[in-house]
Design a protein around this motif. Structure first.
Motif, short mmCIF file in Angstrom:
data_model
loop_
_atom_site.label_atom_id
_atom_site.label_comp_id
_atom_site.label_asym_id
_atom_site.label_seq_id
_atom_site.Cartn_x
_atom_site.Cartn_y
_atom_site.Cartn_z
N GLY A 248 4.62 6.32 28.07
CA GLY A 248 5.61 5.43 27.54
C GLY A 248 6.30 4.37 28.53
N GLY A 249 7.39 3.73 28.17
CA GLY A 249 7.93 2.66 28.95
C GLY A 249 8.83 1.82 28.20
N ASN A 250 9.82 1.18 28.89
CA ASN A 250 10.76 0.14 28.33
C ASN A 250 11.40 0.95 27.12
OD1 ASN A 250 10.11 -2.00 29.73
ND2 ASN A 250 8.55 -2.53 28.54
N GLY A 251 11.76 2.35 27.44
CA GLY A 251 12.62 2.95 26.46
C GLY A 251 11.82 3.46 25.15
N ARG A 252 10.47 3.43 25.06
CA ARG A 252 9.70 3.97 24.05
C ARG A 252 8.58 4.67 24.59
NH1 ARG A 252 12.51 -1.04 23.78
NH2 ARG A 252 12.63 -1.74 21.32
N TYR A 286 2.78 -3.27 27.03
CA TYR A 286 4.23 -3.39 26.92
C TYR A 286 4.84 -2.16 27.66
CZ TYR A 286 8.80 -2.86 24.55
OH TYR A 286 10.12 -2.75 24.24
N PHE A 287 4.17 -0.85 27.57
CA PHE A 287 4.59 0.13 28.29
C PHE A 287 4.39 -0.06 30.06
CE2 PHE A 287 3.24 3.54 24.82
CZ PHE A 287 4.50 3.56 24.37
N SER A 288 3.50 -0.85 30.45
CA SER A 288 3.31 -1.22 31.78
C SER A 288 4.21 -2.22 32.18
CB SER A 288 1.87 -1.93 31.98
OG SER A 288 1.07 -1.01 31.41
N GLY A 289 5.07 -2.97 31.50
CA GLY A 289 6.10 -3.88 32.17
C GLY A 289 6.18 -5.27 31.31
N SER A 290 7.09 -6.07 31.87
CA SER A 290 7.01 -7.36 31.35
C SER A 290 6.13 -8.48 31.56
CB SER A 290 8.48 -7.99 31.58
OG SER A 290 8.68 -8.24 33.28
N ASP A 291 5.29 -8.39 32.59
CA ASP A 291 4.43 -9.17 33.07
C ASP A 291 3.20 -9.23 32.40
OD1 ASP A 291 3.41 -7.27 34.37
OD2 ASP A 291 3.57 -7.98 36.31
N ARG A 292 2.62 -8.08 32.06
CA ARG A 292 1.55 -7.72 31.30
C ARG A 292 0.19 -7.97 32.17
NH1 ARG A 292 1.86 -7.52 25.00
NH2 ARG A 292 3.85 -6.63 24.59
N LYS A 296 -0.17 -0.41 34.11
CA LYS A 296 0.46 0.64 34.80
C LYS A 296 0.99 1.53 33.89
CE LYS A 296 1.96 -2.58 38.37
NZ LYS A 296 3.40 -2.91 39.00
N LEU A 297 -0.01 2.82 33.69
CA LEU A 297 0.27 3.85 32.64
C LEU A 297 0.81 5.03 33.20
CD1 LEU A 297 -2.03 3.31 29.39
CD2 LEU A 297 0.53 2.56 29.61
#
Length: 307
Positions: A248-252, A286-292, A296-297
């Motif tokens: 997960g990431g970004n609250g999901r 999306y889980f990896s962060g905003s820059d895509r 990064k999982l």
């Protein structure tokens, strides 16, 4: 990194001739005592008598035991059906044309024999009717396992302790103790998804070994990542355990719970059955962060024993 994979990085955080001889049917053991019944696959426990009839049942070309149809030349030399094709229908002993003569006498004698399992040296002490031998060996619990390492065509087989040592010494697989794990998988330029496998990790848990797999591949037209667990043992033992995976990431987050698959099932079979945590690439990014720009999982999980 497994051979053939992308440049991937894993960061770990946590088997008719005249029959003149007097053949003793193997319903008695070597010392004349009745064979004892065994518990595995309906076989009998003990050692069959060793006499020349078994040598007659060995194909002179491949040296494997012969099963119907057993062929013979006009002079009585026998060979198996597979090797009849290989020798281009010529007897390897006298070079006569083989034709389509079957050695029915030898086939009949074979019906009355009992033989030991080919995996006797690995622990199977049962004996079986001759024509049941192959069927038993396909499912014998003592048959060796294939190396579970993914991403390479490794031909090594053996029991579990042998394979654990092989994975550690030859494949340099990471070995970890514990029933929980926390892995971080990183890949630059994740938009170039191809069949690729991260380094296998083995966990020692409850005195048994489990293989954690993580890889990227195309599922139809969709690029995906997948994580799954395999058990180093037979399927009936694997069913005694369960595991969960979470990413997960970004609250999901995505979660998966299942039963580890036995390494009797190949890595590819498990992957193609989609029996694991599947993460579409867009969601993984999306889980990896905003820059895509980089994968990064973080995959966490645990293993437990069912009561």
């Amino acid at each position: 990194m497994a051979p053939g994979g992308s440049a991937l990085k894993e960061v770990l955080e946590s088997n008719s001739m005249a029959m003149d001889s007097d053949v003793k049917m193997a319903k008695m053991e070597a010392h004349g005592k009745p064979a004892k019944s065994g518990s595995a696959g309906g076989g009998k426990h003990g050692i069959h008598s060793n006499n020349g009839v078994y040598e007659l049942l060995e194909c002179p070309v491949c040296t494997n035991l012969m099963y119907p149809p057993i062929h013979q030349c006009p002079n009585g030399h026998t060979l198996c059906s597979n090797c009849k094709i290989r020798v281009q229908n010529l007897c390897p002993t006298c070079h006569s044309e083989l034709g389509n003569i079957r050695c029915l006498a030898l086939e009949k004698v074979a019906e009355s024999l009992e033989v030991s399992c080919r995996f006797q040296s690995l622990g199977c002490q049962d004996i079986f009717p001759y024509y049941s031998k192959l069927k038993h060996e396909q499912h014998c619990r003592f048959r060796p396992y294939n190396c579970p390492y993914a991403g390479s065509e490794c031909s090594v087989t053996g029991d579990i302790p042998t394979l654990v040592s092989h994975l550690k010494d030859d494949h340099k697989v990471d070995m970890h103790d514990g029933c929980t794990f926390n892995h971080r998988y990183v890949k630059a330029n994740p938009h170039e998804v191809e069949n690729a496998t991260w380094m296998l990790t083995v966990f020692n848990c409850f005195g048994r070994q489990f293989c954690l797999h993580f890889e990227a591949f195309q599922l139809g037209m969709a690029p995906v990542y997948m994580a799954f667990l395999r058990f180093m043992g037979d399927e009936n033992e694997a069913k005694k355990f369960s595991y969960s995976l979470e990413v997960g990431g970004n609250g999901r987050k995505l979660t998966w719970q299942g039963i580890p698959r036995s390494i009797r099932d190949s890595h590819r079979k498990v992957r193609d059955s989609q029996d694991g945590l599947i993460i579409p690439r867009n969601l993984a990014l999306y889980f990896s962060g905003s820059d895509r720009q980089e994968l990064k999982l973080r995959v966490t999980g645990r293993i437990w024993k069912e009561e």
